[in-house]
Enzyme design. Structure first.
Site, PDB file in Angstrom:
ATOM      1  N   SER A 163       2.027  -0.364   2.317  1.00 58.69           N
ATOM      2  CA  SER A 163       2.419  -1.149   1.155  1.00 58.69           C
ATOM      3  C   SER A 163       3.829  -1.717   1.360  1.00 58.69           C
ATOM      4  O   SER A 163       4.067  -2.462   2.309  1.00 58.69           O
ATOM      5  CB  SER A 163       2.326  -0.289  -0.105  1.00 58.69           C
ATOM      6  OG  SER A 163       2.504  -1.058  -1.265  1.00 58.69           O
ATOM      7  N   ASP A 258      -8.262  -3.717  -3.058  1.00 59.16           N
ATOM      8  CA  ASP A 258      -6.803  -3.670  -3.096  1.00 59.16           C
ATOM      9  C   ASP A 258      -6.239  -5.030  -3.476  1.00 59.16           C
ATOM     10  O   ASP A 258      -6.610  -6.043  -2.889  1.00 59.16           O
ATOM     11  CB  ASP A 258      -6.308  -3.263  -1.700  1.00 59.16           C
ATOM     12  CG  ASP A 258      -4.816  -3.021  -1.638  1.00 59.16           C
ATOM     13  OD1 ASP A 258      -4.103  -3.374  -2.593  1.00 59.16           O
ATOM     14  OD2 ASP A 258      -4.368  -2.478  -0.614  1.00 59.16           O
ATOM     15  N   HIS A 288      -5.657   0.371  -3.183  1.00 56.36           N
ATOM     16  CA  HIS A 288      -4.287   0.376  -2.674  1.00 56.36           C
ATOM     17  C   HIS A 288      -3.786   1.816  -2.559  1.00 56.36           C
ATOM     18  O   HIS A 288      -3.957   2.616  -3.460  1.00 56.36           O
ATOM     19  CB  HIS A 288      -3.372  -0.410  -3.620  1.00 56.36           C
ATOM     20  CG  HIS A 288      -2.055  -0.757  -3.025  1.00 56.36           C
ATOM     21  ND1 HIS A 288      -1.884  -1.797  -2.150  1.00 56.36           N
ATOM     22  CD2 HIS A 288      -0.825  -0.181  -3.171  1.00 56.36           C
ATOM     23  CE1 HIS A 288      -0.616  -1.875  -1.788  1.00 56.36           C
ATOM     24  NE2 HIS A 288       0.045  -0.905  -2.385  1.00 56.36           N
TER      25      HIS A 288
END
Length: 327
Positions: A163, A258, A288
């Site tokens: 991320s 995601d 995610h």
């Protein structure tokens, strides 16, 4: 039939917090609570048990004007020098701790084998971008100044991030291309590659905003707090860089549920267009953050195998046979 996240993820990861309504102080308080949970042993039912063939130690590193904590994963009975994998946790630059990646990082350490160093980089709102990127790059340089002390091979280095940590890893690869040290590989887990004004324009954000893992409210708050108005957002948006040639081979891991899926896919397209070896591993029913949630998202385990195989294929120890999967 519309694809849905695993039931456990839908129940446990449901984010009811309105991040956009929080003041800076309230974000910091919420971070403390989130990070306590992510660091607790009880949470390992979600984040996974560390591989017992690796040991974990806490170290600190002194850099100009700050001292950072590092979480070091090293295989037991390790060789004097091993590849270095520098790791960066996710959390939108506003939350997150290295311990949330113990399941994956310890496995990579034991089975690559390698020394995996997870950086507890500074977070917004106190330390917006580019501070976390500077923490990552300065840590890398400092470790490689003392390879014997760290037991690493300075010619055998990879970066990994999830991320926002994927943003850091990608930006380190771009900086290392210009200033060194040379990197052999980069692994980007559902990376946020666009922090510019167009960051919300990708179709996967609208399509997956209601899925667990990363709410749109948290995403917007991360952008507001971590990208100050005076900063050119393109300078921290890897997908917006004009030239992506001559970068180390990249593995980009995304999930079909995601919001960041399209940012990862678009970055692979850009890398390939500029001649960089880049591969996309896209996992169904993966939300995610799924690489840190093996207890909730089954896709975490095959993704971990892909990451291990990719790193072994680009580090000097690639010729060794892959050991059987651990936990």
């Amino acid at each position: 039939m519309k694809e849905r996240a695993p039931l456990g993820a839908r129940v446990i990861l449901r984010d009811t917090l309105d991040w956009e309504s929080l003041t800076d102080d309230q974000v910091i308080a919420a971070r403390r609570k989130v990070n306590r949970i992510r660091s607790s042993r009880a949470t390992r039912i979600i984040t996974g048990l560390p591989d017992r063939r690796a040991r974990i130690e806490e170290r600190t590193i002194d850099l100009p004007g700050r001292r950072l904590k590092l979480r070091v994963h090293r295989p037991k009975n390790a060789a004097p020098r091993l590849p270095l994998i520098l790791s960066f946790h996710g959390g939108g630059f506003i939350v997150g701790v290295p311990a949330q990646n113990d399941w994956l990082n310890s496995h990579l350490a034991a089975h690559c084998p390698a020394v995996v160093v997870s950086v507890d980089y500074r977070l917004a709102p106190e330390h917006p971008l580019p501070a976390p990127v500077e923490d990552g790059y300065d840590t890398l340089v400092r470790i490689l100044e003392d390879p014997d002390g760290w037991g690493v091979d300075p010619a055998d280095v990879a970066v990994f991030g999830e991320s926002a940590g994927g943003t850091i890893a990608a930006l380190l690869a771009l900086r290392a291309r210009e200033d060194g040290p040379p990197l052999r590989a980069q692994v980007l887990g559902y990376p946020a590659t666009d922090w510019s004004e167009t960051m919300a324009d990708y179709p996967s954000i609208a399509a997956n905003a209601g899925n667990p893992g990363m709410s749109l409210s948290e995403w917007r708050t991360a952008h507001r707090l971590s990208v100050p108005p005076a900063l050119d957002s393109r300078s921290v948006s890897p997908v917006r860089f004009e030239n992506l040639a001559d970068l180390p081979p990249a593995l980009v891991v995304t999930g079909t549920l995601d919001p960041a899926d399209d940012q990862g896919r678009r970055y692979v397209e850009r890398l390939r267009a500029d001649g960089t070896d880049a591969r996309l591993a896209r996992h169904r029913k993966a939300v995610h953050g799924f690489l840190s949630m093996p207890g909730l998202v089954p896709a975490a385990r095959p993704a971990r195998r892909e990451i291990l195989a990719f790193l072994r294929g680009h580090l000097h120890l690639a010729a060794r046979p892959v050991k059987a999967e651990g936990r």
